[in-house]
Write a protein that holds these residues in place. Sequence first.
Motif, short mmCIF file in Angstrom:
data_model
loop_
_atom_site.label_atom_id
_atom_site.label_comp_id
_atom_site.label_asym_id
_atom_site.label_seq_id
_atom_site.Cartn_x
_atom_site.Cartn_y
_atom_site.Cartn_z
N LYS A 168 0.83 -1.21 0.00
CA LYS A 168 0.00 0.00 0.00
C LYS A 168 0.86 1.26 0.00
CE LYS A 168 -3.63 -0.45 -0.46
NZ LYS A 168 -4.35 -0.81 -1.71
N PHE A 169 1.97 1.25 0.74
CA PHE A 169 2.88 2.39 0.72
C PHE A 169 3.50 2.55 -0.67
CE2 PHE A 169 3.53 2.17 5.53
CZ PHE A 169 2.80 3.32 5.76
N ALA A 170 3.85 1.43 -1.30
CA ALA A 170 4.44 1.49 -2.64
C ALA A 170 3.46 2.10 -3.63
CB ALA A 170 4.86 0.10 -3.10
N GLU A 171 2.20 1.70 -3.55
CA GLU A 171 1.19 2.27 -4.44
C GLU A 171 1.07 3.78 -4.22
OE1 GLU A 171 -2.00 -1.35 -5.16
OE2 GLU A 171 -2.24 -0.06 -3.40
N ALA A 172 1.13 4.20 -2.97
CA ALA A 172 1.01 5.63 -2.67
C ALA A 172 2.21 6.41 -3.21
CB ALA A 172 0.89 5.84 -1.16
N VAL A 173 3.41 5.88 -2.99
CA VAL A 173 4.62 6.59 -3.44
C VAL A 173 4.65 6.70 -4.97
CG1 VAL A 173 7.13 6.48 -3.54
CG2 VAL A 173 5.96 5.99 -1.40
N VAL A 174 4.34 5.59 -5.65
CA VAL A 174 4.31 5.63 -7.11
C VAL A 174 3.21 6.56 -7.60
CG1 VAL A 174 3.93 4.26 -9.20
CG2 VAL A 174 5.32 3.33 -7.34
N GLY A 175 2.05 6.49 -6.95
CA GLY A 175 0.94 7.33 -7.35
C GLY A 175 1.23 8.82 -7.21
N LEU A 176 2.09 9.17 -6.26
CA LEU A 176 2.48 10.56 -6.06
C LEU A 176 3.64 10.98 -6.96
CD1 LEU A 176 2.23 10.71 -2.16
CD2 LEU A 176 0.74 11.88 -3.79
#
Length: 262
Positions: free
Chosen positions: A206-214
Motif C-alpha cells: 500500500k505504501f508502494a502504491e502511494a509513493v508511485v501514485g504521487l
Amino acid sequence: MRLLVMNPNTTVSMTASIRATATAVAAPGTQIIAAEPLWGPESIEGHFDGFLSAAAVLDRLATLDTPFDALVMAGFGEPGREGAQELLDVPVLDITESAAQMAMMLGRTYGIVTTLDRSVPQIRDRLLTAGLLQRCAAVHGTGLGVLELEADPERTVEVITETAREVVRAGAEVICLGCGGMAGLQERVAAALGVPVVDGVAAAVKFAEAVVGLGLTTSTARSFAPPRPKAIGSWPLSAHLPLGPARGGSRNTEFSPQTSDI
C-alpha cells in the motif's frame, strides 16, 4: 502499476504465499510480480543467512529483464535494502519499516512477533537504524523456524497469537507480524487479540502504491546515489554460474512459474 515483491529466500512456496497476500491488498490496476533469488539460503535466520540473501537479491535485481514501478523487499529485519535503493531508479520499500510506520499510525506503541529469538536483535538493530525503535514496546520470537511456519498452519497461528499476547502485555497497542512467511495471518491473529495486527507485506504494497501514485522515488542526492562504476569480479554471479534446472542458469532467467505468469 507493476510492483515487484521479492522474497529474500529461495523457498518458492513462501514466494507464492507472499504474492497471494500482496495481490489480495493491491488496488485495481496494480499488477503484482513475485520472485525469489536464483541462489541463496532457503530461509533466513541470522546474520550469515541475511548477508548471503542480500547479495543474492541484488544479483537477481541486476539480472532482471522486466519493468516494474516499485520494489517491495519481503524480508523482515534483513540487510540489502539500501543497496537496492542505489541500484534501482524506482522506489524501494521493505516490510520492516513499512509495518512499523503503519503501526505507529494506529497506536502509540507497537510490538513485533517474529520467528526465532535469534532474529530479535537483528530486527531491533534495523528499527534503531531507521529511527523507529523508540515506540517499539517489545520484539518477541515464537520459537518457530521460518520453514516451520508452513508445516502446520493451525499451530503457527496459535503460537503467533500466544506470543502476541505477551507483546501486548509488554505494552504494545498494535502488533506487527515480523516475517514475510507470516503473510496473510493478520486477520486471524487480530480477531483473537482484539488489537490491530499489521502484515508487513500488505503495508509495503500500500505504501508502494502511494509513493508511485504521487510520482515520487528514492532521492539520489547523497545517501542513495547510484553505485560508482568500477570492476566487480564475476558480477553478476548468476550470469556466470550454472545453477541447474531447478533455478535456471543464465542471465534474465524467468521467474519461477509457480509464482509468476511472466
